[in-house]
Design an enzyme around this catalytic site. Structure first.
Site, mmCIF file in Angstrom:
data_model
loop_
_atom_site.group_PDB
_atom_site.id
_atom_site.type_symbol
_atom_site.label_atom_id
_atom_site.label_comp_id
_atom_site.label_asym_id
_atom_site.label_seq_id
_atom_site.Cartn_x
_atom_site.Cartn_y
_atom_site.Cartn_z
ATOM 1 N N ASN A 1 0.876 -1.165 0.000
ATOM 2 C CA ASN A 1 0.000 0.000 0.000
ATOM 3 C C ASN A 1 0.918 1.220 0.000
ATOM 4 O O ASN A 1 1.459 1.600 1.023
ATOM 5 C CB ASN A 1 -0.891 -0.034 1.247
ATOM 6 N N LYS B 1 3.324 0.830 3.070
ATOM 7 C CA LYS B 1 2.903 -0.140 4.082
ATOM 8 C C LYS B 1 2.939 -1.503 3.422
ATOM 9 O O LYS B 1 2.562 -1.632 2.255
ATOM 10 C CB LYS B 1 1.452 0.128 4.516
ATOM 11 N N ARG C 1 -2.575 -2.068 -3.441
ATOM 12 C CA ARG C 1 -3.759 -1.238 -3.252
ATOM 13 C C ARG C 1 -3.665 -0.059 -4.225
ATOM 14 O O ARG C 1 -2.659 0.630 -4.273
ATOM 15 C CB ARG C 1 -3.811 -0.714 -1.817
ATOM 16 N N HIS D 1 -13.171 3.106 0.135
ATOM 17 C CA HIS D 1 -13.270 2.140 1.243
ATOM 18 C C HIS D 1 -13.891 0.828 0.785
ATOM 19 O O HIS D 1 -14.411 0.063 1.598
ATOM 20 C CB HIS D 1 -14.140 2.701 2.409
ATOM 21 N N GLY E 1 -10.763 8.850 7.560
ATOM 22 C CA GLY E 1 -11.793 9.000 6.542
ATOM 23 C C GLY E 1 -13.012 8.214 7.012
ATOM 24 O O GLY E 1 -12.872 7.303 7.825
ATOM 25 N N ARG F 1 -11.983 16.188 6.933
ATOM 26 C CA ARG F 1 -12.808 16.455 5.738
ATOM 27 C C ARG F 1 -14.240 16.792 6.137
ATOM 28 O O ARG F 1 -14.802 16.171 7.039
ATOM 29 C CB ARG F 1 -12.823 15.225 4.825
ATOM 30 N N MET G 1 -10.560 11.398 17.274
ATOM 31 C CA MET G 1 -11.820 11.248 18.002
ATOM 32 C C MET G 1 -11.617 11.166 19.520
ATOM 33 O O MET G 1 -12.424 11.670 20.292
ATOM 34 C CB MET G 1 -12.546 10.003 17.466
ATOM 35 N N ARG G 2 -10.524 10.547 19.958
ATOM 36 C CA ARG G 2 -10.271 10.453 21.407
ATOM 37 C C ARG G 2 -10.108 11.840 22.010
ATOM 38 O O ARG G 2 -10.615 12.122 23.092
ATOM 39 C CB ARG G 2 -9.000 9.629 21.675
ATOM 40 N N VAL H 1 -12.383 4.419 14.497
ATOM 41 C CA VAL H 1 -13.410 4.959 15.376
ATOM 42 C C VAL H 1 -14.524 3.928 15.587
ATOM 43 O O VAL H 1 -14.933 3.653 16.723
ATOM 44 C CB VAL H 1 -14.000 6.262 14.785
ATOM 45 N N GLU I 1 -7.973 -4.753 5.546
ATOM 46 C CA GLU I 1 -7.861 -4.470 4.110
ATOM 47 C C GLU I 1 -6.744 -5.276 3.458
ATOM 48 O O GLU I 1 -6.872 -5.715 2.320
ATOM 49 C CB GLU I 1 -7.629 -2.971 3.894
HETATM 50 P P1 ADP Z 1 -7.533 5.578 8.599
HETATM 51 O O1 ADP Z 1 -8.860 6.101 8.162
HETATM 52 O O2 ADP Z 1 -6.415 6.562 8.399
HETATM 53 O O3 ADP Z 1 -7.232 4.171 8.131
HETATM 54 P P2 ADP Z 1 -8.183 4.428 11.170
HETATM 55 O O4 ADP Z 1 -9.293 3.629 10.618
HETATM 56 O O5 ADP Z 1 -7.021 3.723 11.789
HETATM 57 O O6 ADP Z 1 -7.608 5.503 10.182
HETATM 58 O O7 ADP Z 1 -8.820 5.409 12.281
HETATM 59 C C1 ADP Z 1 -8.007 6.310 12.967
HETATM 60 C C2 ADP Z 1 -8.862 7.064 13.946
HETATM 61 O O8 ADP Z 1 -9.447 6.149 14.889
HETATM 62 C C3 ADP Z 1 -8.089 8.056 14.798
HETATM 63 O O9 ADP Z 1 -8.154 9.349 14.246
HETATM 64 C C4 ADP Z 1 -8.792 8.027 16.117
HETATM 65 O O10 ADP Z 1 -9.612 9.173 16.182
HETATM 66 C C5 ADP Z 1 -9.713 6.859 16.070
HETATM 67 N N1 ADP Z 1 -9.567 6.003 17.250
HETATM 68 C C6 ADP Z 1 -8.640 5.071 17.489
HETATM 69 N N2 ADP Z 1 -8.833 4.517 18.712
HETATM 70 C C7 ADP Z 1 -9.902 5.138 19.252
HETATM 71 C C8 ADP Z 1 -10.603 5.034 20.496
HETATM 72 N N3 ADP Z 1 -10.243 4.158 21.425
HETATM 73 N N4 ADP Z 1 -11.670 5.847 20.687
HETATM 74 C C9 ADP Z 1 -12.036 6.733 19.745
HETATM 75 N N5 ADP Z 1 -11.430 6.868 18.573
HETATM 76 C C10 ADP Z 1 -10.372 6.092 18.318
#
Ligand code: ADP
Length: 392
Positions: free
Chosen positions: A9, A16, A84, A173, A205, A234, A276-277, A324, A377
């Site tokens: 990727n 990756k 990918r 996605h 995303g 976004r 999100m955290r 998330v 993925e």
């Molecule tokens: P990408 O879309 O880049 O592949 P991910 O699917 O790994 O990213 O999602 C990353 C996001 O997941 C981070 O921005 C974070 O906000 C969120 N995240 C990870 N762990 C937690 C958690 N325990 N609680 C809330 N949000 C989380």
């Protein structure tokens, strides 16, 4: 297919990789090289971190191969390389064996994904030189959405744009959504082609997809990955006239508006944090902007669930995935609030239970089974690569 598939990727400054054994369907090695082209690039191979200068993707892949040679495992069981690729346009709706013509087609689609396709292509070129004897397969993020019917993928714009300029909904996605919707059907113990699901891929995303009988029939992202849900940086859906308005009142140009909607909007734009955290931490500390950002985020997800309920008519499963969706019970609760009339309910105890496994979080006997399914993925790319080579 037996043997191992090397999944790559390639991003603009990163590669990756994951080596997957097709007999066990397990990763036997994996890692990531980041900050390619910067002074200090970082390679993490099976958790072991090292720093070096890596000028370009060619050197990056060489560094990865050197790490395999030094730390193992050996790469002599690799039978194919799966890549990918973000945008396959209207042309690639299934994985494809890469040859020079496919490379040119991916290059031609660069205007549709200017940040991604050129980097993906660079990865393909470098890897084909490194492994000239192996088959290389491209797996497209857009491909799973190739089944979206015209009434759902056509924009109400001048038809010349649609016919000549490729203007339409493509969706992204797809690899993740295909994987988790299939897993969800398996968890329900039902054939994939009999299950209707709404998949919420909520990561940096974020997208929602309506899957009818194993086929995507609508998705929230569009010609680019900007449309739909609120994301980390976004905006998701806004009035399409926003750019023109900002041009009139603030003298902004389209490129500036596009950049701001992609990189300075979403959660970050509303409350100053895109993780999100951190947004929850701020909201819990009384930050009103963060609270509003969460409300906007949850409301947008709920209205998409409602829209896709209408699109599908009948829903068997609502599936959460992505960083998330997999890790935040509070976001899941927010997203599913007030939907009991649609048969959608979350069991608080199940929702809050910590687990890295795919699991059901709706109450026993609920009309719609709500699930959390960790996405994979890379495994999906490996499986699609193997299926492509098997002629399936
Ligand atoms: P990408 O879309 O880049 O592949 P991910 O699917 O790994 O990213 O999602 C990353 C996001 O997941 C981070 O921005 C974070 O906000 C969120 N995240 C990870 N762990 C937690 C958690 N325990 N609680 C809330 N949000 C989380």
């Amino acid at each position: 297919m037996s043997g191992q598939v090397l999944v790559l990727n390639t991003g603009s400054s990163s590669i990756k990789y994951r080596l997957i054994d097709m007999g066990t369907r397990r990763a036997v090695a994996g890692g990531l090289i980041e900050r390619i082209g910067e002074d200090e690039s970082v390679l993490t191979h099976d958790g072991v971190r090292s720093e070096r200068r890596v000028a370009d993707h060619e050197e990056g892949l060489k560094a990865v191969l050197a790490a395999f040679a030094e730390h193992g495992p050996p790469l002599d069981a690799v039978t194919a390389v799966g890549h990918r690729v973000v945008h396959g346009g209207s042309r690639f709706v299934t994985p494809v064996l890469i040859d020079d013509a496919v490379e040119r087609a991916i290059e031609e689609m660069a205007p549709l994904a200017p940040l991604h396709n050129p980097a993906n292509l660079e990865g393909i070129r470098v890897a084909r030189r490194a492994f000239p004897a192996l088959p290389h397969v491209a797996v497209f993020d857009t491909a799973f959405h190739g089944t979206i019917p015209p009434h759902a993928h056509t924009y109400a714009v001048p038809r010349e744009w649609t016919r000549k300029l490729g203007v339409r909904r493509y969706g992204f996605h797809g690899t993740s959504t295909a994987y988790v919707s299939r897993r969800a059907a398996a968890l329900l113990g039902r054939p994939y082609d009999e299950v209707n699901s709404i998949v919420l891929h909520l990561g940096n995303g974020a997208s929602a997809t309506a899957v009818r009988a194993g086929r995507s029939v609508d998705t929230s992202m569009g010609i680019t990955p900007l449309a739909g849900l609120v994301m980390g940086t976004r905006s998701g859906d806004v009035d399409p006239a926003l750019g023109a308005y900002l041009g009139r009142v603030a003298g902004m140009d389209l490129a500036g508006v596009d950049a701001a909607l992609n990189k300075e909007s979403g959660l970050l734009g509303m409350c100053g944090a895109n993780d999100m955290r951190e947004v929850w931490r701020l909201a819990d500390a009384g930050d009103e902007d963060a609270r509003l950002a969460l409300d906007v985020y949850g409301y947008r997800v709920r209205t998409y669930i409602g829209a896709y309920y209408a699109a599908l008519g009948h829903v068997d499963a609502l599936v959460f995935t992505g960083g998330v969706g997999q890790n935040s019970p509070r976001v899941r609760a927010l997203a599913a609030t007030g939907l009991t009339r649609l048969g959608i309910e979350i069991d608080p105890g199940r929702n809050d239970a910590e687990s890295a496994q795919a699991r059901v979080i709706s109450p026993e006997g609920a009309e719609v089974t709500v699930l959390v399914v960790p996405t994979d993925e890379e495994l999906e790319i490996a499986e699609q690569t193997a299926a492509c080579l098997a002629g399936a």
